[in-house]
Design a protein around this motif. Sequence first.
Motif, PDB file in Angstrom:
ATOM      1  N   PRO B  44       0.830  -1.213   0.000  1.00 38.94           N
ATOM      2  CA  PRO B  44       0.000   0.000   0.000  1.00 38.94           C
ATOM      3  C   PRO B  44       0.862   1.260   0.000  1.00 38.94           C
ATOM      4  CG  PRO B  44      -0.744  -1.536   1.699  1.00 38.94           C
ATOM      5  CD  PRO B  44       0.549  -2.066   1.174  1.00 38.94           C
ATOM      6  N   GLY B  45       0.538   2.194  -0.891  1.00 39.82           N
ATOM      7  CA  GLY B  45       1.286   3.449  -0.956  1.00 39.82           C
ATOM      8  C   GLY B  45       2.271   3.491  -2.104  1.00 39.82           C
ATOM      9  N   GLY B 117       1.161   2.166   3.847  1.00 35.73           N
ATOM     10  CA  GLY B 117      -0.215   2.497   4.192  1.00 35.73           C
ATOM     11  C   GLY B 117      -0.822   1.471   5.131  1.00 35.73           C
ATOM     12  N   GLY B 118      -1.475   1.934   6.179  1.00 36.70           N
ATOM     13  CA  GLY B 118      -2.175   1.034   7.090  1.00 36.70           C
ATOM     14  C   GLY B 118      -1.327   0.468   8.208  1.00 36.70           C
ATOM     15  N   ASP B 191      -3.879  10.742  -4.591  1.00 37.43           N
ATOM     16  CA  ASP B 191      -3.335   9.594  -3.837  1.00 37.43           C
ATOM     17  C   ASP B 191      -1.817   9.568  -3.804  1.00 37.43           C
ATOM     18  OD1 ASP B 191      -5.862   6.993  -4.449  1.00 37.43           O
ATOM     19  OD2 ASP B 191      -5.598   8.449  -2.827  1.00 37.43           O
TER      20      ASP B 191
END
Lengths: 241, 248
Positions: B44-45, B117-118, B191
Amino acid sequence: MNYPYSANNRLHEPHAYMYSPYGGEAFVQSYVADRIERLLRLSASTGTDCTAAEARAHAVLHRLLGVEDGFPISRLAVSLSTLDVSEEFVGQVVFPATFPNVEPVKTVALLDALLNSFLDYSPESGDGSTALQWLERLLQRFEVSKKLRARYLPGFRKGEGADDDVGLYQQFALVLALAYAHRQELQYLSALLKVNDLLLSLPIAAHAECGGGHALVLAIAVEMHAVRRLAQQQGVSLNVD
Amino acid sequence: MLIDVGFVAANTSRTRAYLAALERHDLLPTWTLLLDDESPAAMPGQAGSAVVRSSSPDHRAQCWSEVDFDPNAPLEPWIQRLGLDYSVAGSRNINAAAVVDLIARSEPSVFIYSGYGGALLRNDVLETGKKFLHVHGGYLPDYKGSTTNYYSLLSEGMLGASALFLTAEIDSGPVLARRRFPPPAERTEIDHIYDASARAHVLVDTLSAYRERGEWRFELADNRGGTTYYIIHPVLKHLAILGNASVS
């Protein structure tokens, strides 16, 4: 363009919604088309009996969202017209004695308390702020796992028991719809969209087995009304009617 | 180069925004720990296939001063070109025992944190005694949690970024600096480009102030309250991207 978020059974394959791809206006229109198609199919198989709480919810939502404000969208008006509208139901509001809970909490009981609270919600009342506290905690559990468990242990972090009781998700959707109608807070609308994705991804038989199809019709009607209103505010052209 | 400031850097577009900003403003860290391993799996990211960059009037706006960076530039060659002291963790997990050990034994007392991310920092990392300087993609305390810039775009027609030291409670540590940003010209690039540039801008503000003063000062020491948001539903994300509302 297909709307993918209800395409697979979301109880079996939860969606994380992380870094979702951009699909332009076509994506938003595919969402509208998918919602209408799935809901009309579901409505056709839902019985005509509506619980007293659902009839009350219908009345409350009409009052909050107003016919003048275009609720419901015209394509759902027929489905909603079969639901009773009544202000008679008054349910008990019984939240766990402490927040967070020191005893296990049955999710069905918590959802009953939340539903009854939001049927008579007032931001100034003690019950109102307690309801928001518990809704926030339940919403956090759902958002982290995309599931609702039958019970939550003391502290309301760990859940246990079944996570496939469709009735819980239907009731949660109606609670979120009422909370959003009262408070217009986007985290409720975002969660409502996810819960409705899940509910509409299930086979029709899953709804028939537990009743509550009317709660979902109301929840979708609130969701689509909210999305249309938000689109108008953002200057986005969206055909929902 | 900054004294006593390190950099924990995941292989993401945000790390590249930070590195470009740090290089541009001569705010380079004394030691960098790359959170990466040999796995080809996407995280993520990461920007994935090259993000299409449009030439945008935002490049000339002061508030978007950090928007010019390559979200896919190879990280190790870049760090080597800058002559930075660095190590590769061999893991993408900030909470892995080996990673925690590397951080605990390192020299810097403050780390710029740019994670996947997360990923949340657990107690083992937070209890190393180091401070972790994180820039949240949202205006605190109002917008805590995830994807908050889409929510603030819908509600108030703005993006935000806030620098804080991480604590056990998400997005609730003391805020060093925070800033609001107008909607960007290309909202499809929020994003991987604009969210990262907003954070990089506030990171530069924070580190520049630290270098000038020799100490960390807080714009908002008590960061309690606000609303926690969760990953925004794609329908709402699309309305935020397609929309034209902005702060008047």
